[in-house]
Design a protein around this motif. Structure first.
Motif, short mmCIF file in Angstrom:
data_model
loop_
_atom_site.label_atom_id
_atom_site.label_comp_id
_atom_site.label_asym_id
_atom_site.label_seq_id
_atom_site.Cartn_x
_atom_site.Cartn_y
_atom_site.Cartn_z
N LEU A 213 -4.42 -12.14 -29.64
CA LEU A 213 -4.24 -13.51 -28.77
C LEU A 213 -3.38 -14.49 -29.47
O LEU A 213 -3.79 -14.57 -30.80
N THR A 214 -2.66 -15.04 -28.61
CA THR A 214 -1.66 -16.08 -29.31
C THR A 214 -1.84 -17.30 -28.18
O THR A 214 -1.92 -17.01 -26.80
N LEU A 215 -2.32 -18.42 -28.80
CA LEU A 215 -2.38 -19.55 -27.93
C LEU A 215 -0.93 -20.19 -27.90
O LEU A 215 -0.39 -20.85 -28.74
N GLN A 216 -0.17 -20.00 -26.56
CA GLN A 216 1.08 -20.44 -26.49
C GLN A 216 1.32 -21.91 -26.57
O GLN A 216 2.14 -22.40 -26.90
N ASN A 217 0.16 -22.61 -25.71
CA ASN A 217 0.02 -23.99 -25.76
C ASN A 217 -1.18 -24.58 -26.35
O ASN A 217 -2.02 -24.58 -25.34
N LEU A 218 -1.43 -24.88 -27.50
CA LEU A 218 -2.58 -25.16 -28.03
C LEU A 218 -3.18 -26.34 -27.47
O LEU A 218 -4.25 -26.80 -26.96
N GLU A 219 -2.04 -27.61 -27.38
CA GLU A 219 -2.75 -28.86 -27.23
C GLU A 219 -2.94 -28.74 -25.48
O GLU A 219 -3.85 -29.37 -25.04
N GLY A 220 -2.29 -27.89 -24.99
CA GLY A 220 -2.45 -27.62 -23.45
C GLY A 220 -3.90 -27.26 -23.12
O GLY A 220 -4.52 -27.55 -22.29
N LEU A 221 -4.14 -26.10 -24.05
CA LEU A 221 -5.37 -25.30 -23.90
C LEU A 221 -6.67 -26.45 -24.21
O LEU A 221 -7.64 -26.18 -23.70
N ARG A 222 -6.33 -27.10 -25.05
CA ARG A 222 -7.67 -28.14 -25.80
C ARG A 222 -7.41 -29.18 -24.56
O ARG A 222 -8.64 -29.60 -24.27
N GLU A 223 -6.76 -29.50 -24.00
CA GLU A 223 -6.60 -30.75 -22.77
C GLU A 223 -7.54 -29.94 -21.63
O GLU A 223 -8.28 -30.55 -21.03
N LEU A 224 -7.23 -28.75 -21.10
CA LEU A 224 -7.79 -28.10 -20.16
C LEU A 224 -9.34 -27.97 -20.37
O LEU A 224 -9.90 -28.05 -19.43
N SER A 225 -9.60 -27.52 -21.60
CA SER A 225 -11.04 -27.33 -21.91
C SER A 225 -11.89 -28.39 -22.40
O SER A 225 -12.89 -28.10 -22.66
N PHE A 226 -11.23 -29.57 -22.48
CA PHE A 226 -12.03 -30.81 -23.03
C PHE A 226 -12.20 -30.45 -24.62
O PHE A 226 -13.60 -30.71 -25.00
N PHE A 227 -11.55 -29.89 -25.35
CA PHE A 227 -11.67 -29.43 -26.69
C PHE A 227 -11.46 -30.50 -27.61
O PHE A 227 -10.32 -30.88 -27.63
N ASP A 228 -12.23 -30.77 -28.42
CA ASP A 228 -12.10 -32.01 -29.60
C ASP A 228 -12.69 -31.25 -30.77
O ASP A 228 -13.76 -31.13 -30.87
N ALA A 229 -11.82 -31.14 -31.62
CA ALA A 229 -12.01 -30.41 -32.96
C ALA A 229 -13.24 -31.13 -33.80
O ALA A 229 -13.72 -30.61 -34.92
N ASP A 230 -13.18 -32.45 -33.73
CA ASP A 230 -14.10 -33.14 -34.68
C ASP A 230 -15.51 -32.46 -34.70
O ASP A 230 -16.37 -32.80 -35.71
N TYR A 231 -16.00 -32.04 -33.79
CA TYR A 231 -17.41 -31.45 -33.92
C TYR A 231 -17.47 -30.52 -35.07
O TYR A 231 -18.79 -30.08 -35.42
N LEU A 232 -16.57 -29.83 -35.31
CA LEU A 232 -16.58 -28.90 -36.59
C LEU A 232 -16.68 -29.65 -38.00
O LEU A 232 -16.76 -28.77 -38.95
#
Length: 252
Positions: A213-232
């Motif tokens: 699996l390759t995340l071709q557009n990581l920032e776009g995927l994070r924006e789409l899914s409301f992902f904020d890495a701070d919770y880790l």
């Protein structure tokens, strides 16, 4: 290569080389389990903390009608139970999704370590915090994210977790689980998982070739899914460029 358990705990505390040697000895593999086999069956007595060394595993609940909900996904370096107190028996089985090598770590051994070593104590508490926040975000996904958002969020999280233990190649990583497994994680039918995968592919956010699996557009995927890495709670900065998959620790 460093043990994945050690690589993970480095993100939670400033471990010395001696600490890492101790943790590596603690996490020696003691058993292997074939894909789809139970690592610890439901109802069995609980005397050890299972630690995944190789492969992917899950904790799940099987309903009387045969439907399965995967509660947690475990990758190399993950403890499958909180380190503080073990239940008297396993109320939910722990199973291998792929062939798994696991260590069964005595709770007494961890207890002795954390009592006498403040750095290892800090690392274990950090690990417990991360496991708890992952479970809470999983609940949010099930309740408030769409099917495509759930899948995108899971991919972002897995990339981050796998990068912490050195199991990514830039923005690519091995995705060994089936669409049915993903459906059981995300509360979706296999048909919904397949449609969501196609949507993420068509929008150029991911590509999937075989098990890679390759995340071709990581920032776009994070924006789409409301992902904020701070919770880790990693205290590290991740870059989205394919050539900048390296973890940078701002404390250095």
């Amino acid at each position: 290569m460093d043990h994945p358990f050690v690589r993970k705990l480095r993100h939670g505390a400033r471990l010395t080389r001696e600490d890492e040697v101790i943790l590596t000895r603690l996490a020696q593999p003691v058993r292997t389990v074939s894909a789809r086999g139970d690592i610890i069956p439901e109802g069995s007595s609980s005397r050890f903390l299972p630690l995944i060394v190789e492969g992917w595993a899950c904790r799940y609940r099987l309903l009387p009608n045969g439907k399965r909900q995967i509660i947690s996904l475990f990758i190399p370096g993950d403890l499958c139970e909180p380190f503080g107190v073990l239940p008297r028996f396993m109320d939910q089985p722990l199973a291998a999704l792929t062939p798994v090598t696991a260590a069964l770590v005595p709770l007494s051994a961890i207890g002795s370590l954390v009592r006498h070593n403040p750095r290892i104590n800090e690392a274990f508490w950090w690990d417990l915090l991360v496991a708890s926040t992952i479970e809470r975000e999983h609940v949010v996904s099930l309740g408030r994210r769409t099917a495509t958002e759930r899948l995108g969020y899971l991919f972002c999280e897995l990339h981050l977790r796998l990068e912490m233990v050195g199991l990514v190649n830039g923005l690519s990583f091995d995705m060994p689980v089936t669409q049915a497994d993903l459906g059981d994680v995300l509360g979706l039918s296999t048909v919904h998982v397949n449609r969501s995968l196609q949507e993420l592919r068509l929008t150029g956010l991911i590509s999937l070739r075989g098990r890679s699996l390759t995340l071709q557009n990581l920032e776009g995927l994070r924006e789409l899914s409301f992902f904020d890495a701070d919770y880790l709670h990693t205290s590290i900065l991740f870059h989205s460029e394919p050539m900048a998959g390296r973890i940078v620790d701002p404390r250095e």
